[in-house]
Write a protein that holds these residues in place. Structure first.
Motif, short mmCIF file in Angstrom:
data_model
loop_
_atom_site.label_atom_id
_atom_site.label_comp_id
_atom_site.label_asym_id
_atom_site.label_seq_id
_atom_site.Cartn_x
_atom_site.Cartn_y
_atom_site.Cartn_z
N THR A 35 0.83 -1.20 0.00
CA THR A 35 0.00 0.00 0.00
C THR A 35 0.87 1.25 0.00
O THR A 35 0.58 2.22 -0.73
CB THR A 35 -0.93 0.00 1.23
N ALA A 36 1.93 1.27 0.80
CA ALA A 36 2.83 2.42 0.84
C ALA A 36 3.49 2.65 -0.51
O ALA A 36 3.60 3.79 -0.98
CB ALA A 36 3.90 2.21 1.92
N ILE A 37 3.93 1.57 -1.15
CA ILE A 37 4.58 1.69 -2.46
C ILE A 37 3.58 2.20 -3.49
O ILE A 37 3.90 3.07 -4.31
CB ILE A 37 5.17 0.33 -2.88
N GLN A 38 2.38 1.68 -3.46
CA GLN A 38 1.36 2.10 -4.43
C GLN A 38 1.00 3.57 -4.24
O GLN A 38 0.88 4.33 -5.20
CB GLN A 38 0.11 1.23 -4.26
N ARG A 39 0.84 3.99 -3.00
CA ARG A 39 0.51 5.40 -2.73
C ARG A 39 1.60 6.32 -3.24
O ARG A 39 1.33 7.36 -3.85
CB ARG A 39 0.29 5.61 -1.24
N SER A 40 2.85 5.95 -2.97
CA SER A 40 3.96 6.80 -3.40
C SER A 40 4.05 6.85 -4.92
O SER A 40 4.36 7.89 -5.50
CB SER A 40 5.27 6.29 -2.81
N GLN A 41 3.80 5.72 -5.57
CA GLN A 41 3.84 5.68 -7.03
C GLN A 41 2.79 6.62 -7.62
O GLN A 41 3.05 7.35 -8.58
CB GLN A 41 3.63 4.25 -7.53
N GLU A 42 1.60 6.60 -7.04
CA GLU A 42 0.54 7.47 -7.54
C GLU A 42 0.88 8.94 -7.35
O GLU A 42 0.58 9.78 -8.20
CB GLU A 42 -0.78 7.12 -6.84
N GLY A 72 12.03 9.36 -9.82
CA GLY A 72 12.92 8.47 -9.07
C GLY A 72 13.11 8.92 -7.63
O GLY A 72 12.94 8.15 -6.70
N ALA A 73 13.46 10.18 -7.44
CA ALA A 73 13.66 10.70 -6.09
C ALA A 73 12.35 10.72 -5.32
O ALA A 73 12.33 10.49 -4.11
CB ALA A 73 14.27 12.11 -6.15
N GLY A 74 11.26 10.99 -6.02
CA GLY A 74 9.96 11.00 -5.35
C GLY A 74 9.61 9.64 -4.78
O GLY A 74 9.07 9.55 -3.68
N MET A 75 9.91 8.58 -5.51
CA MET A 75 9.63 7.23 -5.01
C MET A 75 10.54 6.91 -3.83
O MET A 75 10.10 6.35 -2.81
CB MET A 75 9.83 6.20 -6.12
N ALA A 76 11.83 7.22 -3.94
CA ALA A 76 12.79 6.88 -2.89
C ALA A 76 12.39 7.50 -1.56
O ALA A 76 12.48 6.86 -0.51
CB ALA A 76 14.18 7.33 -3.30
N ARG A 77 11.95 8.75 -1.59
CA ARG A 77 11.57 9.43 -0.36
C ARG A 77 10.11 9.14 0.02
O ARG A 77 9.77 9.03 1.19
CB ARG A 77 11.77 10.93 -0.51
N GLY A 78 9.26 9.04 -0.99
CA GLY A 78 7.84 8.90 -0.73
C GLY A 78 7.45 7.59 -0.08
O GLY A 78 6.61 7.55 0.81
N VAL A 79 8.07 6.49 -0.52
CA VAL A 79 7.70 5.18 0.05
C VAL A 79 8.00 5.15 1.53
O VAL A 79 7.20 4.67 2.34
CB VAL A 79 8.45 4.05 -0.69
N GLN A 80 9.17 5.66 1.92
CA GLN A 80 9.53 5.64 3.33
C GLN A 80 8.58 6.51 4.16
O GLN A 80 8.22 6.17 5.29
CB GLN A 80 10.97 6.10 3.51
N LYS A 81 8.15 7.64 3.60
CA LYS A 81 7.18 8.49 4.30
C LYS A 81 5.86 7.76 4.50
O LYS A 81 5.25 7.81 5.58
CB LYS A 81 6.94 9.78 3.52
N GLU A 82 5.41 7.10 3.44
CA GLU A 82 4.14 6.37 3.54
C GLU A 82 4.26 5.22 4.53
O GLU A 82 3.32 4.95 5.30
CB GLU A 82 3.74 5.83 2.16
N LEU A 83 5.41 4.54 4.56
CA LEU A 83 5.61 3.44 5.51
C LEU A 83 5.55 3.95 6.94
O LEU A 83 4.93 3.29 7.80
CB LEU A 83 6.97 2.77 5.26
N ARG A 84 6.16 5.09 7.21
CA ARG A 84 6.13 5.62 8.57
C ARG A 84 4.70 5.88 9.01
O ARG A 84 4.33 5.61 10.15
CB ARG A 84 6.96 6.90 8.66
N THR A 85 3.89 6.42 8.11
CA THR A 85 2.50 6.71 8.44
C THR A 85 1.71 5.42 8.69
O THR A 85 0.95 5.32 9.66
CB THR A 85 1.84 7.50 7.30
N LEU A 86 1.91 4.42 7.85
CA LEU A 86 1.11 3.20 7.92
C LEU A 86 1.54 2.27 9.05
O LEU A 86 0.73 1.48 9.54
CB LEU A 86 1.17 2.46 6.58
N LEU A 87 2.82 2.32 9.44
CA LEU A 87 3.32 1.40 10.46
C LEU A 87 3.38 2.00 11.86
O LEU A 87 3.68 1.30 12.83
CB LEU A 87 4.73 0.91 10.08
N SER A 88 3.10 3.29 11.98
CA SER A 88 3.32 3.98 13.25
C SER A 88 2.45 3.47 14.39
O SER A 88 2.77 3.73 15.56
CB SER A 88 3.10 5.49 13.07
#
Length: 255
Positions: A35-42, A62-78
């Motif tokens: 879900t985090a990867i998909q959100r960042s891709q969109e 490229g940079a957007g995915m690298a930073r975005g996935v980790q941001k989404e993961l922090r939100t979803l796993l917190s």
């Protein structure tokens, strides 16, 4: 409570990396990583125009995915009880921990390599090399699969600073786990999750598990517009004339 009434507890072999997580944590990771990867891709596919990043970033894809996935993961796993995070000094990167594992997402390019158990890193600065080396998996690799001495005893480049000096590492040793995936602005490809080890410029994975993204259906159905059937020729209501007008026409025709 008798033995038959005991609740079923998911068991894992001691050599299986899945035992690193509680059952609820593992289930959450399997569901939320895609879900985090998909959100960042969109978001990243709309980079520059409407990225809608929480921090206001507007990175190219490229940079957007690298930073975005980790941001989404922090939100979803917190909300996980064992979740914690720490910021690396002098950088914008946040480290994400679940229990004794470091969750470090990695995009591998447009396509997943045929040998998905060994992926070459195209970009590896010294600080990241040090971070990945200090947390590299040494517990779950198959015997003889990787050369441990290459990681633990090989020549290391001069360190700029200890990237983990500010983090209170848990005991036992923190283990690197990598969600890695292929993607383009048009969509996300294959996603894997596994403990990882840095060997030179390669990340090597032990028993990768493939993850899939399942889109959550909308709970509210969109209103359906009912179309009226198309009438055939000479059908439908005809306009009616008034009684006075009909009488006037009859008088004119009779005169």
């Amino acid at each position: 409570m008798t033995a038959k009434e005991d609740p079923v507890v998911q068991q894992h072999d001691s050599d299986d990396w899945r035992g690193e997580f509680q059952p609820a944590e593992l289930a959450a990771l399997r569901e939320r990583i895609p879900t985090a990867i998909q959100r960042s891709q969109e978001r990243s596919a709309r980079a520059q125009a409407a990225y809608d990043d929480p921090d206001g970033d507007q990175d190219v894809y490229g940079a957007g995915m690298a930073r975005g996935v980790q941001k989404e993961l922090r939100t979803l796993l917190s909300d996980l009880p064992s979740y914690r995070e720490a910021k690396i000094p002098t950088t914008r990167r946040m480290l994400t921990f679940v229990g004794n594992t470091l969750i470090f997402a990695q995009r591998v390019g447009k396509q997943m390599p045929r040998n998905f158990r060994r992926v070459r890193l195209s970009y590896l600065p010294d600080s990241r090399r040090e971070l990945l080396s200090k947390t590299s998996n040494v517990k779950y690799s198959d015997p003889g699969l990787f050369d441990i001495s290459d990681v633990l005893e090989g020549d290391q480049p001069a360190s700029l600073e200890d990237a983990l000096s500010h983090v209170e590492l848990a005991v036992p040793r923190t283990t690197l786990f990598v969600p890695y995936y292929s993607s383009t602005p048009q969509g996300v490809g294959t996603i894997y999750f596994a403990p990882a080890r840095l060997n030179g410029r390669y990340l090597e994975f032990a028993d990768p598990e493939r993850l899939t993204y399942e889109r959550t259906p909308s709970s509210v159905d969109a209103p359906r517009t009912m179309l009226k059937p198309v009438a055939g020729f000479n059908s439908g209501d005809r306009p009616r004339t008034s009684v006075k007008l009909r009488q006037r026409r009859s008088e004119q025709e009779g005169s």
